[in-house]
Motif scaffolding. Structure first.
Motif, short mmCIF file in Angstrom:
data_model
loop_
_atom_site.label_atom_id
_atom_site.label_comp_id
_atom_site.label_asym_id
_atom_site.label_seq_id
_atom_site.Cartn_x
_atom_site.Cartn_y
_atom_site.Cartn_z
N THR A 160 70.52 127.78 6.47
CA THR A 160 69.83 128.34 7.64
C THR A 160 70.45 129.67 8.09
OG1 THR A 160 69.10 126.15 8.29
CG2 THR A 160 69.02 127.86 9.98
N ARG A 170 77.25 126.16 18.27
CA ARG A 170 78.47 126.22 17.43
C ARG A 170 78.53 125.07 16.42
NH1 ARG A 170 83.01 124.30 21.90
NH2 ARG A 170 81.66 122.80 22.91
N SER A 171 77.37 124.57 16.01
CA SER A 171 77.38 123.46 15.05
C SER A 171 77.91 123.94 13.71
CB SER A 171 75.96 122.90 14.87
OG SER A 171 75.18 123.80 14.12
N HIS A 191 78.18 128.27 23.93
CA HIS A 191 77.89 126.85 23.69
C HIS A 191 77.73 126.13 25.02
CE1 HIS A 191 82.14 126.45 24.58
NE2 HIS A 191 82.33 127.43 23.71
N SER A 192 77.69 124.81 24.94
CA SER A 192 77.37 124.03 26.14
C SER A 192 78.40 124.16 27.26
CB SER A 192 77.19 122.56 25.77
OG SER A 192 78.31 122.12 25.05
N ILE A 239 70.22 126.08 19.41
CA ILE A 239 70.65 125.16 20.47
C ILE A 239 69.95 123.81 20.36
CG2 ILE A 239 71.08 125.05 22.98
CD1 ILE A 239 69.86 128.03 22.94
N GLY A 240 68.64 123.86 20.14
CA GLY A 240 67.86 122.62 20.16
C GLY A 240 67.38 122.26 21.55
N ARG A 241 67.10 123.31 22.37
CA ARG A 241 66.54 123.12 23.72
C ARG A 241 65.29 124.01 23.82
NH1 ARG A 241 69.82 119.77 24.05
NH2 ARG A 241 71.80 119.63 25.15
N PHE A 291 64.83 127.72 25.85
CA PHE A 291 66.08 127.88 26.60
C PHE A 291 66.34 129.35 26.94
CE2 PHE A 291 70.65 128.58 26.73
CZ PHE A 291 71.16 127.50 27.42
N VAL A 345 66.36 129.99 15.93
CA VAL A 345 66.57 128.96 14.91
C VAL A 345 66.00 127.60 15.35
CG1 VAL A 345 68.33 127.77 13.51
CG2 VAL A 345 68.66 130.17 14.11
N ILE A 370 64.14 124.26 16.49
CA ILE A 370 62.89 123.56 16.16
C ILE A 370 62.81 122.39 17.14
CG2 ILE A 370 61.59 122.26 14.43
CD1 ILE A 370 63.12 123.73 12.26
N THR A 379 65.04 128.60 5.29
CA THR A 379 66.10 127.64 4.98
C THR A 379 65.89 127.07 3.58
OG1 THR A 379 66.41 127.13 7.30
CG2 THR A 379 67.15 125.46 5.75
P1 NAD Z 1 73.42 120.76 17.25
O1 NAD Z 1 72.86 119.82 18.25
O2 NAD Z 1 74.37 120.28 16.22
O3 NAD Z 1 74.15 121.94 18.02
C1 NAD Z 1 73.59 122.53 19.16
C2 NAD Z 1 74.56 123.51 19.73
O4 NAD Z 1 73.97 124.04 20.91
C3 NAD Z 1 75.90 122.91 20.11
O5 NAD Z 1 76.93 123.68 19.55
C4 NAD Z 1 75.94 122.99 21.63
O6 NAD Z 1 77.22 123.39 22.13
C5 NAD Z 1 74.91 124.04 21.97
N1 NAD Z 1 74.25 123.70 23.21
C6 NAD Z 1 73.59 122.55 23.52
N2 NAD Z 1 73.15 122.60 24.79
C7 NAD Z 1 73.52 123.80 25.28
C8 NAD Z 1 73.36 124.42 26.53
N3 NAD Z 1 72.71 123.83 27.52
N4 NAD Z 1 73.88 125.65 26.69
C9 NAD Z 1 74.53 126.26 25.68
N5 NAD Z 1 74.70 125.72 24.47
C10 NAD Z 1 74.21 124.50 24.28
O7 NAD Z 1 72.16 121.48 16.58
P2 NAD Z 1 72.02 122.32 15.23
O8 NAD Z 1 72.01 121.42 14.08
O9 NAD Z 1 72.96 123.47 15.25
O10 NAD Z 1 70.53 122.86 15.42
C11 NAD Z 1 70.17 123.71 16.48
C12 NAD Z 1 68.67 123.89 16.49
O11 NAD Z 1 68.29 124.51 15.29
C13 NAD Z 1 67.87 122.60 16.56
O12 NAD Z 1 66.69 122.84 17.28
C14 NAD Z 1 67.54 122.31 15.12
O13 NAD Z 1 66.35 121.56 14.98
C15 NAD Z 1 67.34 123.71 14.61
N6 NAD Z 1 67.58 123.85 13.18
C16 NAD Z 1 66.66 124.56 12.51
C17 NAD Z 1 66.80 124.75 11.16
C18 NAD Z 1 65.79 125.58 10.45
O14 NAD Z 1 65.63 125.44 9.26
N7 NAD Z 1 65.11 126.48 11.13
C19 NAD Z 1 67.90 124.22 10.47
C20 NAD Z 1 68.85 123.52 11.20
C21 NAD Z 1 68.67 123.34 12.57
#
Ligand code: NAD
Length: 281
Positions: free
Chosen positions: A140, A165-166, A188-189, A208-210, A213, A228, A230, A264
């Protein structure tokens, strides 16, 4: 504002890869091979795996799909991955995550040798990225870099902010941007004043996954915004960026869907070819 079309770019990359895999075949008398392991019947994972297999077909890569039942034992999964590790026809191994809860994912992933780790998740490959050594980079963030490059967006000297930061997205993303000479901040969070930090970014990457946001007040006029995220909201896919309000402020932006997502898989296919070429050296 320019919309970065990840779907079109990914299709171009698959077509390029097809030529390269054909050259590989002509040179070495064998196909590039990717093994995909899916344990259980998670519907989202099934879709991802199907798309990866289809991507292989388009790119001229032979796929070896292994479907195990949801109650497969740790030993059975480890044995399968170890047998793929020893198979010369397999140049890359992908274990679709998440694995069912009773399985120890870390131990299973550890059975994938670094030179077949096409996801770039291993400690060795993440370490190599940190040390700027040759290795395999997570698909990704690699896809994001490819979108920036093909859009003609310079990175050197730019202020880049990555939210998230994942180990599979945010962290390698920050390292890639740093290695490309950006000045990088990772939010990050637990980050206070996140909005103000984001508003300084020339390049803002949201992982982030929010849903929605990143709002318009967090984005500098003329910034490049890469989404990024979804997220599924009311049966619809939305990103981490409030696209409608943010897009008019940007110079470049990726949509969701059709932005980073298709890249990806394209990068997974590319990583497989690169692993195959390295295996022949
Ligand atoms: P994860 O949950 O492992 O990590 C999320 C990160 O966001 C964490 O480091 C956390 O500290 C941060 N975070 C969470 N809430 C926060 C907040 N309120 N303020 C600031 N930072 C915050 O998720 P991930 O695996 O890194 O994936 C992130 C997003 O990307 C998801 O929506 C996932 O579906 C998407 N993703 C997309 C693809 C793609 O192919 N496009 C691939 C992987 C992941």
């Amino acid at each position: 504002m320019t919309l970065i079309d990840g779907k079109k770019t990914a299709a171009e990359i698959r077509a390029e890869l097809r030529e390269e895999t054909m050259r590989f075949e002509a040179r070495y008398g064998k196909k590039v091979g990717l093994a995909v392991v899916l344990v259980g019947e998670d519907p989202a994972s099934q879709v991802y795996v199907r798309n990866k297999i289809r991507g292989c077909e388009e790119a001229g890569i032979r796929s070896f799909a292994h479907f195990l039942p949801a109650d497969a034992s740790q030993k059975a999964v480890e044995e399968l991955v170890c047998s793929l590790a020893a198979d010369d026809a397999v140049h890359g191994i992908l274990v679709q995550l998440p694995l069912p809860a009773h399985l120890d994912a870390k131990r299973i992933l550890a059975c994938i040798p670094a030179d077949k780790d096409v996801d770039g998740f291993s400690a060795e490959n993440l370490g190599r990225l940190a040390l700027q050594e040759e290795g395999t980079v997570a698909c990704t963030p690699l896809g994001v870099m490819e979108l920036l490059r093909r859009s003609g967006i310079g990175i050197c000297g730019k202020r880049a902010v990555v939210i998230g930061r994942s180990n599979i997205v945010g962290r390698p993303m920050a390292l890639l941007l740093l290695n490309a000479d950006a000045t990088v901040t990772v939010c990050h969070s637990k980050t206070p004043d996140l909005a103000q930090i984001c508003a300084q970014a020339d390049i803002l990457v949201a992982a982030i996954g929010r849903p929605r946001f990143v709002t318009a007040d967090m984005v500098k006029e003329g910034a490049v915004v890469i989404d990024v995220g979804i997220n599924r909201v009311d049966g619809k896919l939305v990103g981490d960026v409030d696209f409608e309000h943010v897009a008019p402020k940007t110079s470049f932006i990726t949509p969701v869907p059709g932005g980073v997502g298709p890249m990806t898989i394209a990068m997974l296919l590319k990583n497989t070819l690169v692993c195959a070429e390295r295996a022949m050296r």
